[in-house]
Motif scaffolding. Structure first.
Motif, mmCIF file in Angstrom:
data_model
loop_
_atom_site.group_PDB
_atom_site.id
_atom_site.type_symbol
_atom_site.label_atom_id
_atom_site.label_comp_id
_atom_site.label_asym_id
_atom_site.label_seq_id
_atom_site.Cartn_x
_atom_site.Cartn_y
_atom_site.Cartn_z
ATOM 1 N N ILE A 277 -4.742 0.826 -7.167
ATOM 2 C CA ILE A 277 -5.725 1.689 -6.516
ATOM 3 C C ILE A 277 -7.096 1.173 -6.915
ATOM 4 C CG2 ILE A 277 -6.686 4.017 -6.432
ATOM 5 C CD1 ILE A 277 -3.829 5.019 -7.080
ATOM 6 N N VAL A 278 -7.993 1.035 -5.941
ATOM 7 C CA VAL A 278 -9.359 0.592 -6.215
ATOM 8 C C VAL A 278 -10.255 1.822 -6.220
ATOM 9 C CG1 VAL A 278 -11.270 -0.856 -5.433
ATOM 10 C CG2 VAL A 278 -8.917 -1.618 -5.099
ATOM 11 N N ARG A 279 -11.092 1.925 -7.257
ATOM 12 C CA ARG A 279 -12.002 3.067 -7.392
ATOM 13 C C ARG A 279 -13.454 2.605 -7.348
ATOM 14 N NH1 ARG A 279 -9.328 7.625 -8.740
ATOM 15 N NH2 ARG A 279 -7.204 7.358 -9.498
ATOM 16 N N ASP A 280 -14.315 3.468 -6.802
ATOM 17 C CA ASP A 280 -15.742 3.139 -6.729
ATOM 18 C C ASP A 280 -16.422 3.484 -8.054
ATOM 19 O OD1 ASP A 280 -16.160 5.910 -6.736
ATOM 20 O OD2 ASP A 280 -16.772 6.007 -4.645
ATOM 21 N N ASP A 281 -17.738 3.346 -8.088
ATOM 22 C CA ASP A 281 -18.488 3.585 -9.325
ATOM 23 C C ASP A 281 -18.387 5.023 -9.814
ATOM 24 O OD1 ASP A 281 -19.270 0.944 -9.337
ATOM 25 O OD2 ASP A 281 -21.166 1.338 -8.318
ATOM 26 N N ASP A 282 -18.075 5.947 -8.906
ATOM 27 C CA ASP A 282 -17.935 7.355 -9.277
ATOM 28 C C ASP A 282 -16.504 7.737 -9.621
ATOM 29 O OD1 ASP A 282 -20.673 7.886 -8.857
ATOM 30 O OD2 ASP A 282 -20.318 8.080 -6.697
ATOM 31 N N GLY A 283 -15.594 6.758 -9.601
ATOM 32 C CA GLY A 283 -14.209 7.025 -9.934
ATOM 33 C C GLY A 283 -13.355 7.500 -8.778
ATOM 34 N N ARG A 284 -13.933 7.554 -7.572
ATOM 35 C CA ARG A 284 -13.170 7.992 -6.401
ATOM 36 C C ARG A 284 -12.332 6.841 -5.872
ATOM 37 N NH1 ARG A 284 -18.557 10.371 -4.223
ATOM 38 N NH2 ARG A 284 -18.792 8.149 -3.930
ATOM 39 N N PRO A 285 -11.088 7.110 -5.475
ATOM 40 C CA PRO A 285 -10.265 6.048 -4.900
ATOM 41 C C PRO A 285 -10.829 5.620 -3.548
ATOM 42 C CG PRO A 285 -9.076 8.146 -4.868
ATOM 43 C CD PRO A 285 -10.373 8.377 -5.575
ATOM 44 N N THR A 286 -10.965 4.319 -3.356
ATOM 45 C CA THR A 286 -11.517 3.802 -2.100
ATOM 46 C C THR A 286 -10.513 2.972 -1.325
ATOM 47 O OG1 THR A 286 -12.406 1.859 -3.218
ATOM 48 C CG2 THR A 286 -13.866 3.755 -3.015
ATOM 49 N N GLY A 287 -9.384 2.657 -1.922
ATOM 50 C CA GLY A 287 -8.387 1.875 -1.216
ATOM 51 C C GLY A 287 -7.282 1.408 -2.133
ATOM 52 N N LEU A 288 -6.435 0.613 -1.549
ATOM 53 C CA LEU A 288 -5.275 0.073 -2.249
ATOM 54 C C LEU A 288 -5.279 -1.428 -2.006
ATOM 55 C CD1 LEU A 288 -2.609 1.092 -3.669
ATOM 56 C CD2 LEU A 288 -1.551 0.816 -1.446
ATOM 57 N N VAL A 289 -5.085 -2.193 -3.035
ATOM 58 C CA VAL A 289 -5.034 -3.645 -2.895
ATOM 59 C C VAL A 289 -3.687 -4.127 -3.426
ATOM 60 C CG1 VAL A 289 -6.163 -4.159 -5.097
ATOM 61 C CG2 VAL A 289 -6.375 -5.760 -3.214
ATOM 62 N N THR A 290 -3.105 -5.095 -2.720
ATOM 63 C CA THR A 290 -1.800 -5.609 -3.111
ATOM 64 C C THR A 290 -1.915 -7.037 -3.627
ATOM 65 O OG1 THR A 290 -1.252 -6.531 -0.950
ATOM 66 C CG2 THR A 290 -0.672 -4.202 -1.338
ATOM 67 N N ARG A 291 -0.893 -7.455 -4.340
ATOM 68 C CA ARG A 291 -0.843 -8.832 -4.835
ATOM 69 C C ARG A 291 -0.890 -9.818 -3.666
ATOM 70 N NH1 ARG A 291 0.862 -10.310 -9.719
ATOM 71 N NH2 ARG A 291 2.026 -8.394 -9.985
ATOM 72 N N ALA A 292 -0.182 -9.508 -2.585
ATOM 73 C CA ALA A 292 -0.165 -10.395 -1.412
ATOM 74 C C ALA A 292 -1.561 -10.533 -0.808
ATOM 75 C CB ALA A 292 0.819 -9.870 -0.372
ATOM 76 N N GLN A 293 -2.317 -9.443 -0.734
ATOM 77 C CA GLN A 293 -3.682 -9.509 -0.207
ATOM 78 C C GLN A 293 -4.563 -10.392 -1.084
ATOM 79 O OE1 GLN A 293 -4.309 -5.269 -0.235
ATOM 80 N NE2 GLN A 293 -4.403 -5.198 2.006
ATOM 81 N N LEU A 294 -4.479 -10.200 -2.397
ATOM 82 C CA LEU A 294 -5.329 -10.975 -3.301
ATOM 83 C C LEU A 294 -4.948 -12.449 -3.310
ATOM 84 C CD1 LEU A 294 -5.675 -8.513 -6.306
ATOM 85 C CD2 LEU A 294 -7.247 -8.882 -4.394
ATOM 86 N N ASN A 295 -3.656 -12.729 -3.335
ATOM 87 C CA ASN A 295 -3.228 -14.136 -3.295
ATOM 88 C C ASN A 295 -3.585 -14.776 -1.961
ATOM 89 O OD1 ASN A 295 -2.239 -14.405 -5.910
ATOM 90 N ND2 ASN A 295 -0.252 -13.566 -5.337
ATOM 91 N N GLY A 296 -3.484 -14.021 -0.878
ATOM 92 C CA GLY A 296 -3.873 -14.537 0.435
ATOM 93 C C GLY A 296 -5.352 -14.871 0.477
ATOM 94 N N PHE A 297 -6.181 -14.000 -0.099
ATOM 95 C CA PHE A 297 -7.610 -14.266 -0.131
ATOM 96 C C PHE A 297 -7.931 -15.471 -0.997
ATOM 97 C CE2 PHE A 297 -11.816 -13.747 -2.030
ATOM 98 C CZ PHE A 297 -12.576 -13.835 -0.872
ATOM 99 N N ARG A 298 -7.228 -15.623 -2.110
ATOM 100 C CA ARG A 298 -7.462 -16.775 -2.997
ATOM 101 C C ARG A 298 -7.213 -18.098 -2.290
ATOM 102 N NH1 ARG A 298 -4.461 -15.815 -8.616
ATOM 103 N NH2 ARG A 298 -4.489 -18.054 -8.510
ATOM 104 N N ALA A 299 -6.383 -18.087 -1.255
ATOM 105 C CA ALA A 299 -6.059 -19.316 -0.528
ATOM 106 C C ALA A 299 -7.112 -19.666 0.534
ATOM 107 C CB ALA A 299 -4.687 -19.174 0.129
ATOM 108 N N THR A 300 -8.126 -18.817 0.726
ATOM 109 C CA THR A 300 -9.140 -19.085 1.741
ATOM 110 C C THR A 300 -10.323 -19.844 1.158
ATOM 111 O OG1 THR A 300 -10.445 -17.070 1.387
ATOM 112 C CG2 THR A 300 -8.532 -16.907 2.888
ATOM 113 N N SER A 301 -11.136 -20.402 2.038
ATOM 114 C CA SER A 301 -12.326 -21.134 1.589
ATOM 115 C C SER A 301 -13.423 -20.186 1.105
ATOM 116 C CB SER A 301 -12.866 -22.004 2.724
ATOM 117 O OG SER A 301 -13.231 -21.198 3.825
ATOM 118 N N ALA A 302 -13.333 -18.897 1.412
ATOM 119 C CA ALA A 302 -14.331 -17.924 0.978
ATOM 120 C C ALA A 302 -14.154 -17.522 -0.482
ATOM 121 C CB ALA A 302 -14.255 -16.679 1.861
#
Length: 96
Positions: free
Chosen positions: A52-77
């Protein structure tokens, strides 16, 4: 203090999806200003495939998965300084 480990039943886990936490246990979370690398390290340490991803106030803002992060790591960005708030995976609200 005594630590306990939850036993996961593979029969109740959908193929390819991380198991839900046992009743009464909170899912691990990270802050939006953490980097992709830190989030992956937290996932490994927590032995989970999502956070679970939380903002600066501790509120949940989303969910991130290992597949999403590994997929992003494979991009040029990708750089090792990209923060989770810079990503737009499903479930994340758009920033103002």
């Amino acid at each position: 203090m005594t630590s306990t480990q939850a036993q996961l039943d593979p029969a109740h886990t959908a193929a390819g999806s991380p198991p839900a936490p046992p009743a009464g246990e909170a899912e691990p979370h990270v802050w939006a200003d953490m980097t992709v690398e830190v989030a992956l390290a937290v996932m490994s340490g927590a032995r989970t495939g999502r956070l679970i991803v939380r903002d600066d106030d501790g509120r949940p803002t989303g969910l991130v998965t290992r597949a999403q992060l590994n997929g992003f790591r494979a991009t040029s960005a990708y750089t090792d300084r990209v923060q989770l708030r810079d990503l737009r995976p499903a479930g994340f609200p758009s920033r103002p």
